[in-house]
Design an enzyme around this catalytic site. Structure first.
Site, short mmCIF file in Angstrom:
data_model
loop_
_atom_site.label_atom_id
_atom_site.label_comp_id
_atom_site.label_asym_id
_atom_site.label_seq_id
_atom_site.Cartn_x
_atom_site.Cartn_y
_atom_site.Cartn_z
N TRP A 46 3.00 7.89 -2.39
CA TRP A 46 4.43 8.04 -2.70
C TRP A 46 4.59 8.97 -3.91
O TRP A 46 5.43 9.87 -3.91
CB TRP A 46 5.05 6.67 -2.99
CG TRP A 46 6.51 6.71 -3.33
CD1 TRP A 46 7.56 6.65 -2.46
CD2 TRP A 46 7.09 6.83 -4.65
NE1 TRP A 46 8.76 6.71 -3.13
CE2 TRP A 46 8.49 6.83 -4.48
CE3 TRP A 46 6.56 6.93 -5.94
CZ2 TRP A 46 9.38 6.92 -5.56
CZ3 TRP A 46 7.44 7.03 -7.02
CH2 TRP A 46 8.83 7.03 -6.81
N ARG A 63 -0.13 8.98 -10.13
CA ARG A 63 -0.20 7.76 -9.32
C ARG A 63 0.53 6.57 -9.96
O ARG A 63 1.17 5.77 -9.29
CB ARG A 63 -1.67 7.38 -9.06
CG ARG A 63 -2.42 8.37 -8.20
CD ARG A 63 -3.88 7.93 -8.05
NE ARG A 63 -3.98 6.59 -7.48
CZ ARG A 63 -3.92 6.33 -6.18
NH1 ARG A 63 -3.82 7.30 -5.32
NH2 ARG A 63 -4.00 5.09 -5.74
N HIS A 74 3.00 3.19 -8.85
CA HIS A 74 2.81 1.77 -9.18
C HIS A 74 4.06 1.21 -9.88
O HIS A 74 4.50 0.10 -9.61
CB HIS A 74 1.57 1.57 -10.05
CG HIS A 74 0.29 1.99 -9.39
ND1 HIS A 74 -0.02 1.64 -8.10
CD2 HIS A 74 -0.76 2.73 -9.84
CE1 HIS A 74 -1.21 2.15 -7.79
NE2 HIS A 74 -1.68 2.82 -8.82
N GLU A 125 -12.15 -4.86 -4.56
CA GLU A 125 -12.59 -3.47 -4.40
C GLU A 125 -11.81 -2.51 -5.30
O GLU A 125 -12.31 -1.45 -5.67
CB GLU A 125 -12.45 -3.03 -2.93
CG GLU A 125 -13.44 -3.70 -1.98
CD GLU A 125 -13.07 -5.13 -1.60
OE1 GLU A 125 -11.91 -5.55 -1.83
OE2 GLU A 125 -13.96 -5.85 -1.08
N ASP A 134 0.83 -1.20 0.00
CA ASP A 134 0.00 0.00 0.00
C ASP A 134 0.87 1.26 0.00
O ASP A 134 1.98 1.25 0.54
CB ASP A 134 -0.91 -0.01 1.24
CG ASP A 134 -2.06 0.98 1.11
OD1 ASP A 134 -2.34 1.42 -0.03
OD2 ASP A 134 -2.66 1.30 2.13
N GLY A 135 0.34 2.30 -0.58
CA GLY A 135 1.02 3.60 -0.53
C GLY A 135 1.65 4.06 -1.83
O GLY A 135 2.35 5.07 -1.85
N LEU A 190 10.87 -20.75 -3.91
CA LEU A 190 9.83 -19.89 -3.36
C LEU A 190 8.50 -20.07 -4.10
O LEU A 190 8.46 -20.07 -5.32
CB LEU A 190 10.28 -18.43 -3.49
CG LEU A 190 9.25 -17.35 -3.13
CD1 LEU A 190 8.94 -17.35 -1.64
CD2 LEU A 190 9.73 -15.97 -3.57
N SER A 212 -7.17 -5.89 -5.26
CA SER A 212 -8.33 -6.44 -4.55
C SER A 212 -9.58 -6.34 -5.42
O SER A 212 -9.59 -5.61 -6.42
CB SER A 212 -8.57 -5.64 -3.26
OG SER A 212 -9.06 -4.35 -3.57
C1 IPE Z 1 -1.23 0.08 -3.57
O1 IPE Z 1 -1.07 1.46 -3.56
C2 IPE Z 1 -1.36 -0.48 -4.96
C3 IPE Z 1 -2.68 -1.08 -5.28
C4 IPE Z 1 -3.69 -1.17 -4.47
C5 IPE Z 1 -2.86 -1.59 -6.64
P1 IPE Z 1 -2.31 2.45 -3.61
O2 IPE Z 1 -2.65 2.69 -5.04
O3 IPE Z 1 -3.42 1.94 -2.76
O4 IPE Z 1 -1.68 3.77 -2.97
P2 IPE Z 1 -2.39 4.83 -2.00
O5 IPE Z 1 -3.03 4.08 -0.88
O6 IPE Z 1 -3.39 5.57 -2.82
O7 IPE Z 1 -1.29 5.70 -1.53
MG MG Z 2 -4.09 2.31 -0.83
#
Ligand code: IPE
Ligand code: MG
Length: 247
Positions: free
Chosen positions: A7, A15, A19, A49, A2-3, A113, A47
Site C-alpha cells: 500500500w 513501508r 503500517h 517469521e 497483509d499488504g 468483544l 508472526s
Molecule cells: C502486514 O503488511 C503487516 C505485518 C506483517 C506486520 P506487510 O508488511 O506484510 O505488507 P506487504 O505484504 O509487504 O505488502
Molecule cells: Mg505481507
C-alpha cells in the site's frame, strides 16, 4: 492483516506509512466488530517469521504497537472490549510487554468483544508447544496417552479459551494461511479480500460477513444433514398474531 508495505510502496511512501495507516483499519474493524456483536476477533499482527525482517522495520513496528496500545486502551475499555494475546510474547521488547500487561489487566473484566492479538505467533509454534505440554503431562503421570482426544489437544493450545474461528479474512489477495491458526482453522470459512490492509475498513468487513452468511458449512457432511429445518407453516384457520412489541 497483509499488504501494508505494498500500500505504501504504491504511493511512494516508506513501508512504515502503510503500517501507520493499518492502525486506522484496526481501529475501524475492532469498533465495527464490537457494534456487530462479534464475540471473538483475533488479529494476526506479528508472526514469528516477521522477526526476520530488517531490524529497523521490526523496531518501528514495536514502537507503533506500543503507541497504539497506549492511545487506544481507554477507548477499548470504555467499549467493553477485553484484550488478550497469543504468541511467544516473552520475545517482545520489555516496554511492549509492560504496555500489553497494562491493557490486558485493565480490560480483563470486560464482557464485550474479546480482542486477541496474535503477537510473535505462529501456528506451528502453537502446536509444538501443545505437544511439549502434553508430553510433560504424560511423563509426569498426569495424562494417559489413550485419553488424548482432539479436545484434550486443543486444551493445550494458546487458544484454549476461544472457539475455533468461523471466518478467516486475509487481505491483499494472497491465498495463504501463512502459519496462522493452523489447527483452529480446520473448518473456518476463508474470505480473501483484494484490498490491502490499510484500505480495509468496515464496509469490506460487512462484505466478508455477508459472503460468509451465504456459505453452507457442511463440516464433511452432506447438505441435507446441515440444512436448517424449514419453519412449519401455521396450522390452517389460525391467524398468527404478532407480538405487540413487534408492531
Ligand atoms: C502486514 O503488511 C503487516 C505485518 C506483517 C506486520 P506487510 O508488511 O506484510 O505488507 P506487504 O505484504 O509487504 O505488502
Ligand atoms: Mg505481507
Amino acid at each position: 492483516m497483509d499488504g501494508n508495505g505494498r500500500w505504501a510502496q504504491q504511493r511512494g511512501l516508506p513501508r512504515i506509512a502503510g503500517h501507520n495507516e493499518g492502525v486506522e483499519s484496526v481501529r475501524d474493524t475492532v469498533e465495527a466488530c464490537g457494534q456487530l456483536g462479534v464475540k471473538y476477533l483475533t488479529l494476526y499482527a506479528f508472526s514469528i517469521e516477521n522477526w526476520k525482517r530488517p531490524d529497523d522495520e521490526v523496531s518501528l513496528l514495536m514502537r507503533l504497537l506500543m503507541r497504539a496500545l497506549r492511545d487506544e486502551t481507554d477507548k477499548l475499555h470504555r467499549n467493553n472490549v477485553r484484550v488478550s494475546t497469543i504468541g511467544e510474547t516473552s520475545s517482545l521488547p520489555r516496554e511492549v510487554r509492560d504496555e500489553l500487561l497494562d491493557t490486558i489487566t485493565r480490560t480483563g473484566n470486560n464482557t464485550g468483544l474479546n480482542l486477541c492479538l496474535a503477537l510473535s505467533y505462529s501456528g506451528r509454534w502453537d502446536i509444538t508447544r501443545a505437544v511439549r505440554s502434553i508430553v510433560e503431562s504424560v511423563t509426569g503421570g498426569k495424562t494417559d496417552p489413550g485419553s488424548i482426544t482432539e479436545e484434550v489437544f486443543a486444551g493445550h493450545l494458546s487458544t484454549r479459551e476461544m472457539p475455533d474461528p468461523d471466518l478467516l479474512i486475509r487481505t491483499s489477495g494472497e491465498n495463504r494461511i501463512s502459519n496462522f491458526l493452523l489447527w483452529q482453522t480446520a473448518y473456518s470459512e476463508l474470505y480473501i479480500s483484494k484490498l490491502y490492509w490499510p484500505e480495509f475498513r468496515r464496509e469490506e468487513l460487512y462484505n466478508a460477513i455477508e459472503d460468509y452468511q451465504h456459505r453452507e458449512r457442511r463440516f464433511g457432511m452432506v447438505s441435507e444433514q446441515v440444512r436448517p429445518d424449514p419453519v412449519p407453516p401455521p396450522p390452517p384457520g389460525r391467524i398468527e398474531l404478532k407480538n405487540v412489541s413487534e408492531l
